[in-house]
Design a protein around this motif. Structure first.
Motif, PDB file in Angstrom:
ATOM      1  N   SER A 141     -13.877  12.718 -29.720  1.00 60.53           N
ATOM      2  CA  SER A 141     -13.120  13.417 -28.307  1.00 60.53           C
ATOM      3  C   SER A 141     -12.279  12.349 -27.582  1.00 60.53           C
ATOM      4  O   SER A 141     -11.985  12.778 -26.352  1.00 60.53           O
ATOM      5  N   GLY A 182     -17.922  15.382 -31.257  1.00 59.81           N
ATOM      6  CA  GLY A 182     -16.927  15.868 -32.223  1.00 59.81           C
ATOM      7  C   GLY A 182     -17.100  15.489 -33.702  1.00 59.81           C
ATOM      8  O   GLY A 182     -16.746  16.295 -34.488  1.00 59.81           O
ATOM      9  N   ARG A 235     -20.801  17.989 -30.675  1.00 54.84           N
ATOM     10  CA  ARG A 235     -19.707  19.255 -30.395  1.00 54.84           C
ATOM     11  C   ARG A 235     -18.653  18.233 -29.445  1.00 54.84           C
ATOM     12  O   ARG A 235     -19.003  17.484 -28.693  1.00 54.84           O
ATOM     13  N   PRO A 236     -17.315  18.663 -29.742  1.00 54.49           N
ATOM     14  CA  PRO A 236     -16.356  17.932 -29.096  1.00 54.49           C
ATOM     15  C   PRO A 236     -16.446  18.329 -27.497  1.00 54.49           C
ATOM     16  O   PRO A 236     -16.792  19.386 -27.182  1.00 54.49           O
TER      17      PRO A 236
END
Length: 237
Positions: A141, A182, A235-236
């Motif tokens: 990210s 990410g 998760r980004p």
């Protein structure tokens, strides 16, 4: 002065003239970069001694014992086993992890706590270690959106030592820089003959090996047998 820690996440060119912008501190792997040659000379042989003097536990495959889990929030990882001939029935039964953001004295970081369970019995002449791999098809990210390196980083200071039920755990430690969100990581567990540990030591003793990890061919050259892996996606932002 200690050398910079390796970066299994960012797949950047070794010859780039840009200043280093992504510092990963991966306590699962390569903490020799933080404490330098004194660590390699002192701690690793001592770990080897403790393992050498401890008989491999007999794991009861039929045991229904539930292994302790990490702190909340916790996630049961998807495990992708590998059927490897010649290693008996040992394999990855489960891995549970807890990811948290935090901060060290220098910068925000990502932390991980791990527990798991093995099936089968750890061979007496081999040691089990984690190897971290960041998927090059995923990106972090940061503004540069760096891909995963696609190389293996040896958790040289944190051997996996199961109890008689096959349960093992590793306390919370640094995983990566906060901007690594990410990336999708794979936590591999690899069997290594005790006599081949110096082979891995030689691989990570070079600047290239320490900072950029190893290829699968290099691990095979040291007789590392990967038993499969646990998926650890992030998760980004």
């Amino acid at each position: 002065m200690s050398t910079p820690p390796p970066n299994p996440a960012a797949n950047t060119s070794e010859n780039s003239t840009e200043p280093p912008r992504l510092k990963i501190v991966l306590a699962l792997i390569g903490t020799a970069g933080l404490v330098g040659a004194a660590f390699v000379a002192g701690v690793i042989p001592e770990v080897g001694k403790r393992l050498d003097n401890k008989a491999a536990p007999s794991v009861t495959a039929s045991s229904a014992k539930a292994c302790p889990g990490p702190s909340e929030p916790r996630t049961r990882a998807e495990v992708v086993p590998a059927r490897v001939p010649g290693v008996g029935e040992i394999g990855i039964k489960s891995v549970v992890y807890s990811l948290k953001d935090g901060k060290t004295d220098t910068a925000p970081q990502m932390f991980i706590e791990l527990t798991g369970q093995l099936s089968g019995q750890l061979p007496a002449d081999q040691v089990l270690y984690p190897f971290l791999w960041a998927d090059p098809e995923t990106r972090d990210s940061t503004p540069e959106h760096n891909p995963g390196s696609g190389r293996y980083f040896w958790g040289r200071t944190v051997p996996v030592i199961p109890d008689r039920h096959g349960c093992w755990s590793q306390p919370q430690r640094l995983l990566a820089y906060a901007g690594a969100h990410g990336l999708h990581f794979r936590l591999h567990l690899g069997l290594i003959p005790r006599a081949q540990v110096p082979c891995l030591e030689r691989l990570v003793s070079s600047k290239q090996g320490h900072e950029h990890g190893q290829t699968q061919d290099e691990l095979t050259g040291c007789n590392v047998t990967l038993l499969g892996y646990a998926l650890i996606p992030t998760r980004p932002y």
